[in-house]
Design an enzyme around this catalytic site. Structure first.
Site, PDB file in Angstrom:
ATOM      1  N   HIS A   1       0.880  -1.178   0.000  1.00 41.34           N
ATOM      2  CA  HIS A   1       0.000   0.000   0.000  1.00 41.34           C
ATOM      3  C   HIS A   1       0.916   1.227   0.000  1.00 41.34           C
ATOM      4  O   HIS A   1       2.043   1.168   0.508  1.00 41.34           O
ATOM      5  CB  HIS A   1      -0.828  -0.056   1.288  1.00 41.34           C
ATOM      6  CG  HIS A   1      -1.870   0.993   1.437  1.00 41.34           C
ATOM      7  ND1 HIS A   1      -1.572   2.270   1.832  1.00 41.34           N
ATOM      8  CD2 HIS A   1      -3.209   0.956   1.262  1.00 41.34           C
ATOM      9  CE1 HIS A   1      -2.695   2.981   1.893  1.00 41.34           C
ATOM     10  NE2 HIS A   1      -3.709   2.200   1.552  1.00 41.34           N
TER      11      HIS A   1
ATOM     12  N   ASP B   1       3.345  -4.142   7.965  1.00 40.80           N
ATOM     13  CA  ASP B   1       2.112  -3.381   7.830  1.00 40.80           C
ATOM     14  C   ASP B   1       0.971  -4.356   8.112  1.00 40.80           C
ATOM     15  O   ASP B   1       0.672  -5.227   7.291  1.00 40.80           O
ATOM     16  CB  ASP B   1       2.043  -2.818   6.402  1.00 40.80           C
ATOM     17  CG  ASP B   1       0.706  -2.166   6.096  1.00 40.80           C
ATOM     18  OD1 ASP B   1      -0.229  -2.295   6.904  1.00 40.80           O
ATOM     19  OD2 ASP B   1       0.598  -1.536   5.026  1.00 40.80           O
TER      20      ASP B   1
ATOM     21  N   GLN C   1      -4.311  -4.873   7.270  1.00 43.19           N
ATOM     22  CA  GLN C   1      -5.341  -5.817   6.819  1.00 43.19           C
ATOM     23  C   GLN C   1      -5.287  -7.142   7.582  1.00 43.19           C
ATOM     24  O   GLN C   1      -6.171  -7.978   7.400  1.00 43.19           O
ATOM     25  CB  GLN C   1      -5.198  -6.091   5.308  1.00 43.19           C
ATOM     26  CG  GLN C   1      -5.417  -4.885   4.421  1.00 43.19           C
ATOM     27  CD  GLN C   1      -6.862  -4.365   4.438  1.00 43.19           C
ATOM     28  OE1 GLN C   1      -7.788  -5.020   4.919  1.00 43.19           O
ATOM     29  NE2 GLN C   1      -7.053  -3.159   3.925  1.00 43.19           N
TER      30      GLN C   1
ATOM     31  N   LYS D   1     -10.279  -0.427  10.812  1.00 45.56           N
ATOM     32  CA  LYS D   1     -10.504  -1.621   9.987  1.00 45.56           C
ATOM     33  C   LYS D   1     -10.840  -2.827  10.856  1.00 45.56           C
ATOM     34  O   LYS D   1     -11.043  -3.924  10.361  1.00 45.56           O
ATOM     35  CB  LYS D   1      -9.257  -1.921   9.157  1.00 45.56           C
ATOM     36  CG  LYS D   1      -8.951  -0.853   8.110  1.00 45.56           C
ATOM     37  CD  LYS D   1      -7.842  -1.323   7.203  1.00 45.56           C
ATOM     38  CE  LYS D   1      -7.164  -0.217   6.442  1.00 45.56           C
ATOM     39  NZ  LYS D   1      -7.963   0.395   5.404  1.00 45.56           N
TER      40      LYS D   1
ATOM     41  N   CYS E   1      -4.995   2.463  -3.439  1.00 51.44           N
ATOM     42  CA  CYS E   1      -3.731   2.975  -2.870  1.00 51.44           C
ATOM     43  C   CYS E   1      -2.595   1.967  -3.050  1.00 51.44           C
ATOM     44  O   CYS E   1      -1.720   1.840  -2.181  1.00 51.44           O
ATOM     45  CB  CYS E   1      -3.870   3.350  -1.398  1.00 51.44           C
ATOM     46  SG  CYS E   1      -5.098   4.614  -1.117  1.00 51.44           S
TER      47      CYS E   1
END
Ligand code: C6P
Length: 415
Positions: free
Chosen positions: A131, A208, A211, A234, A373
């Site tokens: 991303h 990261d 998600q 999220k 993104c």
């Protein structure tokens, strides 16, 4: 009313009853079909309620006042931090830094650790599936410090090219930074294995987790990363708050990111002494209600169980792939269900992804269209954009059926 697949692992009706927005009717007089949870998840009542209760009964600034409200607010805020430390199995709540979101957490590492530790010519190893949040901060730092960026390629199947990864490690990168789960392909990367290899090569690792933290059990002791970033919004929590996990020793050795109140122990006209962890990295009044909301979100996710959430999403994503692949002209990107989370990006031949999303909206289905993104990843697949359906613990198989019906309608309109 939910049916077979949806109820295999979770009591889906009970879960959906917790989310007021899922009962909001669209202009068509039916509940909205929300297939955009990778952009932001919906919020359960207990998160919404705890934030209202905070403003109705506890609102005060934290770490400053000595009055009752300030003490209660401070206690609730720090309790939320403890819950998050427990949720990710950190060694201590000092390793949990509140940020605005994943993006700010990654920027914090780039500015603080990166500026203090990297020199011209140093190499950072990223991947092609990042991303922009895990690309642009490193590009900015590379331009400033004359660093060298390399990228692990993505295979046609949507996995990281392992041979290339091992090859790059021989060149001794200072940092390996990668997404645990791709927001486009849904690929779940083997984080613990990657961390272990990167550490053997002498690199630090930033993951990261935007998600992954909402959908998988993420355990800092098992994964072993040096830094792990994620966003509350999220994972059933509010917007405006995220987390940077960092190993305590490493965080303690890093200079502050932003300067101001709360991040200091003492200030003189020409100098200051930084505060202890985690406050050293939390300048100014934080998002107090949001931290408390995130604490409630974590309680909610734990009450359902992350393993069950993941199993449910695997069933839903398998069903979605099976149904979407039936539609002539649909091409789905990313690996098979065993290697992916609840994200399906696809193209429909002859129809622009924005048109697909717009037409689905007219039948009450919310999906995302665009580059999500992740422009370099779309370039890798020679795509200007994709349409993306993304799922969560409240997604039902009937919603997938409605998506498929909607796509047939789109095809009809464009035929
Ligand atoms: N992806 C999506 O629709 P923030 O905006 O800081 O909360 O999260 C940034 C981010 C970082 N990494 C990954 C893998 C992400 O998916 C995201 C956010 C959303 O895919 C909004 S672009």
């Amino acid at each position: 009313m939910a049916s077979a697949i949806s109820n295999t692992v979770l009591d889906i009706d009970r879960i959906r009853a917790e989310f007021p927005i899922l009962h909001r009717e669209t202009q068509l007089g039916a509940p909205i079909i929300y297939l955009d949870s990778a952009a932001t998840s919906q919020k359960p009542r207990q998160v919404i309620d705890i934030m209202s209760r905070y403003y109705e009964q506890q609102n005060a600034n934290i770490h400053r006042g000595i009055h009752r409200l300030a003490e209660e607010a401070t206690q609730s805020f720090e309790e939320a931090r403890n819950k998050i430390a427990h949720f990710i199995n950190a060694n201590s709540s000092k390793e949990v830094i509140f940020t605005r979101n994943t993006t700010e957490a990654i920027n914090l590492v780039a500015y603080s650790w990166g500026r203090a530790n990297l020199q011209a010519g140093d190499m950072l190893l990223l991947t092609e599936m990042e991303h922009h949040s895990n690309l642009v901060p490193w590009q900015m730092l590379a331009a400033e410090k004359d660093l060298h960026l390399e990228f692990i390629p993505v295979t046609d199947e949507g996995l990281l090219d392992w041979t290339a990864f091992e090859h790059f490690l021989l060149r001794e990168p200072r940092l390996v930074a990668f997404t645990h789960m791709s927001n486009v392909l849904g690929t779940i990367n083997p984080a613990a294995e990657m961390v272990s290899l990167a550490h053997q090569a002498g690199a630090l690792v930033l993951i990261d987790g935007a998600q992954s933290a909402p959908h998988l059990k993420v355990d800092m002791q098992t994964i072993g990363a040096d830094f792990y970033a994620f966003s509350a919004h999220k994972m059933c929590g509010p917007t405006g708050i995220g987390v940077l996990y960092g190993r305590e020793k490493l965080l303690a050795s890093m200079p502050p990111f932003l300067g101001g109140g709360d991040m200091i122990r003492r200030v003189h006209l020409r100098s200051f002494t930084p505060n202890e962890l985690p406050h050293k990295f939390e300048a100014g009044t934080p998002a107090i209600a949001e931290a408390i909301g995130l604490g409630a979100a974590v309680d909610f996710l734990e009450s359902v169980g992350l393993e069950k959430i993941h199993q449910h999403e695997q069933l839903i994503v398998s069903y979605a792939l099976e149904r979407l692949e039936e539609i002539p002209g649909v091409v789905v990107y990313g690996p098979r269900p065993e290697k992916k989370g609840g994200v399906v990006s696809f193209k429909l031949d002859g129809v622009h992804p924005h048109d697909v999303a717009q037409l689905l909206d007219t039948v009450g289905i919310a999906v995302r269209a665009g580059h999500h993104c992740a422009m370099p990843l779309h370039e890798r697949f020679h795509l200007p954009a994709t349409t993306r359906a993304s799922f969560y613990l409240y997604t039902m198989e009937q919603e997938i059926d409605r998506l498929v019906e909607g796509l047939y309608k789109v095809k009809e309109i464009f035929s």
